[in-house]
Motif scaffolding. Structure first.
Motif, PDB file in Angstrom:
ATOM      1  N   PHE A  56      -4.643  -0.349  -9.177  1.00 36.98           N
ATOM      2  CA  PHE A  56      -3.888  -1.018  -8.115  1.00 36.98           C
ATOM      3  C   PHE A  56      -4.757  -1.204  -6.874  1.00 36.98           C
ATOM      4  CE2 PHE A  56       0.075  -0.429 -10.418  1.00 36.98           C
ATOM      5  CZ  PHE A  56       0.810  -1.522  -9.991  1.00 36.98           C
ATOM      6  N   LYS A  57      -5.539  -0.219  -6.516  1.00 28.06           N
ATOM      7  CA  LYS A  57      -6.418  -0.347  -5.352  1.00 28.06           C
ATOM      8  C   LYS A  57      -7.420  -1.482  -5.564  1.00 28.06           C
ATOM      9  CE  LYS A  57      -6.112   4.344  -3.585  1.00 28.06           C
ATOM     10  NZ  LYS A  57      -6.837   5.595  -3.332  1.00 28.06           N
ATOM     11  N   ASN A  58      -7.985  -1.579  -6.767  1.00 27.29           N
ATOM     12  CA  ASN A  58      -8.920  -2.670  -7.067  1.00 27.29           C
ATOM     13  C   ASN A  58      -8.231  -4.032  -6.989  1.00 27.29           C
ATOM     14  OD1 ASN A  58     -11.070  -0.933  -7.497  1.00 27.29           O
ATOM     15  ND2 ASN A  58     -10.683  -0.775  -9.693  1.00 27.29           N
ATOM     16  N   ILE A  93       0.844  -1.190   0.000  1.00 19.65           N
ATOM     17  CA  ILE A  93       0.000   0.000   0.000  1.00 19.65           C
ATOM     18  C   ILE A  93       0.883   1.245   0.000  1.00 19.65           C
ATOM     19  CG2 ILE A  93      -1.667   1.272   1.363  1.00 19.65           C
ATOM     20  CD1 ILE A  93      -3.216  -1.098   0.762  1.00 19.65           C
ATOM     21  N   GLU A  94       2.063   1.157   0.616  1.00 14.17           N
ATOM     22  CA  GLU A  94       2.972   2.299   0.590  1.00 14.17           C
ATOM     23  C   GLU A  94       3.377   2.653  -0.837  1.00 14.17           C
ATOM     24  OE1 GLU A  94       6.233   1.280   3.126  1.00 14.17           O
ATOM     25  OE2 GLU A  94       4.935   1.002   4.851  1.00 14.17           O
ATOM     26  N   VAL A  95       3.490   1.661  -1.700  1.00  9.46           N
ATOM     27  CA  VAL A  95       3.835   1.900  -3.099  1.00  9.46           C
ATOM     28  C   VAL A  95       2.759   2.744  -3.769  1.00  9.46           C
ATOM     29  CG1 VAL A  95       4.156   0.768  -5.348  1.00  9.46           C
ATOM     30  CG2 VAL A  95       5.223  -0.176  -3.309  1.00  9.46           C
ATOM     31  N   LEU A  96       1.514   2.540  -3.375  1.00  8.10           N
ATOM     32  CA  LEU A  96       0.415   3.276  -3.985  1.00  8.10           C
ATOM     33  C   LEU A  96       0.562   4.781  -3.801  1.00  8.10           C
ATOM     34  CD1 LEU A  96      -2.650   1.062  -3.013  1.00  8.10           C
ATOM     35  CD2 LEU A  96      -1.412   1.103  -5.160  1.00  8.10           C
ATOM     36  N   ALA A  97       1.148   5.201  -2.687  1.00  6.42           N
ATOM     37  CA  ALA A  97       1.309   6.631  -2.438  1.00  6.42           C
ATOM     38  C   ALA A  97       2.209   7.284  -3.476  1.00  6.42           C
ATOM     39  CB  ALA A  97       1.866   6.858  -1.035  1.00  6.42           C
ATOM     40  N   LYS A 131      -6.952  -6.331 -18.404  1.00  8.86           N
ATOM     41  CA  LYS A 131      -6.520  -4.927 -18.374  1.00  8.86           C
ATOM     42  C   LYS A 131      -5.254  -4.729 -19.194  1.00  8.86           C
ATOM     43  CE  LYS A 131      -9.114  -2.246 -16.014  1.00  8.86           C
ATOM     44  NZ  LYS A 131      -9.846  -1.273 -16.765  1.00  8.86           N
ATOM     45  N   ILE A 132      -4.346  -5.682 -19.110  1.00  5.77           N
ATOM     46  CA  ILE A 132      -3.067  -5.557 -19.814  1.00  5.77           C
ATOM     47  C   ILE A 132      -3.253  -5.755 -21.314  1.00  5.77           C
ATOM     48  CG2 ILE A 132      -0.799  -6.624 -20.141  1.00  5.77           C
ATOM     49  CD1 ILE A 132      -0.777  -7.208 -17.116  1.00  5.77           C
ATOM     50  N   TYR A 133      -3.960  -6.792 -21.699  1.00  7.75           N
ATOM     51  CA  TYR A 133      -4.047  -7.166 -23.114  1.00  7.75           C
ATOM     52  C   TYR A 133      -5.371  -6.802 -23.779  1.00  7.75           C
ATOM     53  CZ  TYR A 133       0.293  -9.710 -22.623  1.00  7.75           C
ATOM     54  OH  TYR A 133       1.608 -10.045 -22.410  1.00  7.75           O
ATOM     55  N   GLY A 134      -6.390  -6.536 -23.005  1.00 15.79           N
ATOM     56  CA  GLY A 134      -7.677  -6.181 -23.577  1.00 15.79           C
ATOM     57  C   GLY A 134      -8.430  -7.347 -24.189  1.00 15.79           C
ATOM     58  N   LYS A 135      -7.905  -8.547 -24.092  1.00 17.88           N
ATOM     59  CA  LYS A 135      -8.551  -9.728 -24.660  1.00 17.88           C
ATOM     60  C   LYS A 135      -8.865 -10.694 -23.530  1.00 17.88           C
ATOM     61  CE  LYS A 135      -5.560  -9.343 -28.659  1.00 17.88           C
ATOM     62  NZ  LYS A 135      -4.417  -9.924 -29.334  1.00 17.88           N
ATOM     63  N   LYS A 136      -9.962 -11.396 -23.699  1.00 20.89           N
ATOM     64  CA  LYS A 136     -10.293 -12.392 -22.686  1.00 20.89           C
ATOM     65  C   LYS A 136     -10.733 -13.666 -23.385  1.00 20.89           C
ATOM     66  CE  LYS A 136     -12.814 -13.259 -18.516  1.00 20.89           C
ATOM     67  NZ  LYS A 136     -13.893 -12.854 -17.645  1.00 20.89           N
ATOM     68  N   LEU A 156       3.605  -6.199 -11.662  1.00 19.99           N
ATOM     69  CA  LEU A 156       3.001  -4.879 -11.831  1.00 19.99           C
ATOM     70  C   LEU A 156       3.735  -3.821 -11.013  1.00 19.99           C
ATOM     71  CD1 LEU A 156      -0.795  -5.809 -11.667  1.00 19.99           C
ATOM     72  CD2 LEU A 156       0.560  -5.346 -13.716  1.00 19.99           C
ATOM     73  N   MET A 157       4.101  -4.191  -9.790  1.00 21.67           N
ATOM     74  CA  MET A 157       4.770  -3.227  -8.913  1.00 21.67           C
ATOM     75  C   MET A 157       6.212  -2.983  -9.337  1.00 21.67           C
ATOM     76  SD  MET A 157       3.135  -4.439  -5.306  1.00 21.67           S
ATOM     77  CE  MET A 157       4.265  -3.461  -4.362  1.00 21.67           C
ATOM     78  N   GLU A 158       6.828  -3.963  -9.956  1.00 22.32           N
ATOM     79  CA  GLU A 158       8.218  -3.832 -10.372  1.00 22.32           C
ATOM     80  C   GLU A 158       8.399  -2.723 -11.409  1.00 22.32           C
ATOM     81  OE1 GLU A 158      11.847  -6.774 -11.831  1.00 22.32           O
ATOM     82  OE2 GLU A 158       9.820  -7.573 -11.640  1.00 22.32           O
ATOM     83  N   PHE A 159       7.395  -2.516 -12.248  1.00 22.94           N
ATOM     84  CA  PHE A 159       7.493  -1.521 -13.319  1.00 22.94           C
ATOM     85  C   PHE A 159       6.477  -0.393 -13.159  1.00 22.94           C
ATOM     86  CE2 PHE A 159       8.913  -5.598 -15.100  1.00 22.94           C
ATOM     87  CZ  PHE A 159      10.196  -5.251 -15.477  1.00 22.94           C
ATOM     88  N   ASP A 160       5.948  -0.195 -11.963  1.00 18.38           N
ATOM     89  CA  ASP A 160       4.852   0.757 -11.786  1.00 18.38           C
ATOM     90  C   ASP A 160       5.249   2.223 -11.912  1.00 18.38           C
ATOM     91  OD1 ASP A 160       6.266   0.931  -9.385  1.00 18.38           O
ATOM     92  OD2 ASP A 160       4.471   1.499  -8.289  1.00 18.38           O
ATOM     93  N   ASP A 161       6.502   2.548 -11.728  1.00 19.97           N
ATOM     94  CA  ASP A 161       6.857   3.963 -11.645  1.00 19.97           C
ATOM     95  C   ASP A 161       6.798   4.707 -12.967  1.00 19.97           C
ATOM     96  OD1 ASP A 161       9.002   2.451 -12.455  1.00 19.97           O
ATOM     97  OD2 ASP A 161      10.502   3.650 -11.447  1.00 19.97           O
ATOM     98  N   LYS A 162       6.919   4.032 -14.097  1.00 19.78           N
ATOM     99  CA  LYS A 162       6.889   4.722 -15.386  1.00 19.78           C
ATOM    100  C   LYS A 162       5.817   4.217 -16.344  1.00 19.78           C
ATOM    101  CE  LYS A 162      10.275   7.420 -14.432  1.00 19.78           C
ATOM    102  NZ  LYS A 162      10.037   8.789 -14.081  1.00 19.78           N
ATOM    103  N   ILE A 163       5.088   3.223 -15.946  1.00 21.36           N
ATOM    104  CA  ILE A 163       4.043   2.688 -16.810  1.00 21.36           C
ATOM    105  C   ILE A 163       2.925   3.718 -16.916  1.00 21.36           C
ATOM    106  CG2 ILE A 163       2.273   0.894 -16.982  1.00 21.36           C
ATOM    107  CD1 ILE A 163       5.051  -0.118 -17.627  1.00 21.36           C
ATOM    108  N   LYS A 164       2.545   4.022 -18.134  1.00 23.27           N
ATOM    109  CA  LYS A 164       1.485   5.002 -18.343  1.00 23.27           C
ATOM    110  C   LYS A 164       0.116   4.338 -18.444  1.00 23.27           C
ATOM    111  CE  LYS A 164       4.354   8.516 -20.478  1.00 23.27           C
ATOM    112  NZ  LYS A 164       5.665   8.010 -20.482  1.00 23.27           N
TER     113      LYS A 164
END
Length: 164
Positions: free
Chosen positions: A23-25, A8-12, A56-61, A124-132
């Protein structure tokens, strides 16, 4: 993997509201799945979490697309060939549970699906800082499996650029 307090600290630090909301979901679904007492329900909740994030990542299910994406994630962190075999068994048990209402889910099965969720959240958290957007994660997973060492080096450089 201790997901909640430390994560949760990462979310800040996430400035993009749409990514922050996702991320919250994800953490909310993880928490519900992790605290579910019924083994089959917990299994299905973790499975659904994985499906939702990959959508969410690929848009396909599609079931086959989902399985391929989970295999890519497992290869990203480990090249254990047992995982592919186990994943196919898990898929069969999931289909029996959902389509025939036959539960053959064991604690090991639930833990394997939880392990996939843990890896997915870690990824997801490993690359969260620059992912748009979440589709950027797909670029990383899609390009990781190449055997070309130069390609892997380029991919790692790209990942480092994303972290800046």
């Amino acid at each position: 993997m201790p997901i909640l307090p430390e994560s949760i600290e990462v979310l800040a630090d996430i400035k993009r509201k749409k990514v922050l909301s996702e991320f919250k979901n994800i953490f909310n679904c993880y928490y519900l799945a992790n605290n579910e007492e019924d083994l089959s329900n917990s299994f299905i909740k973790f499975w659904s979490l994985n499906e939702r994030v990959f959508k969410k990542i690929y848009g396909k299910k599609n079931d086959n697309i989902l399985m391929n994406n989970i295999e890519k994630l497992l290869k990203f962190y480990s090249n254990n060939k047992f995982f592919k075999y186990k994943l196919n068994m898990i898929r069969q048990k999931r289909n029996k549970l959902v389509h025939e209402n036959i539960s053959e889910i064991t604690q090991e099965d639930r833990n394997f699906v939880k392990h996939i969720s843990d890896l997915l959240i870690y990824f997801l958290m490993e690359f969260d800082d620059k992912i748009k957007s979440f589709s950027d994660y797909g670029l990383i997973l899609d390009n990781y499996g190449e055997n070309n060492i130069a390609h892997k080096i380029n991919l790692m450089e790209y990942a480092c650029e994303l972290k800046r």
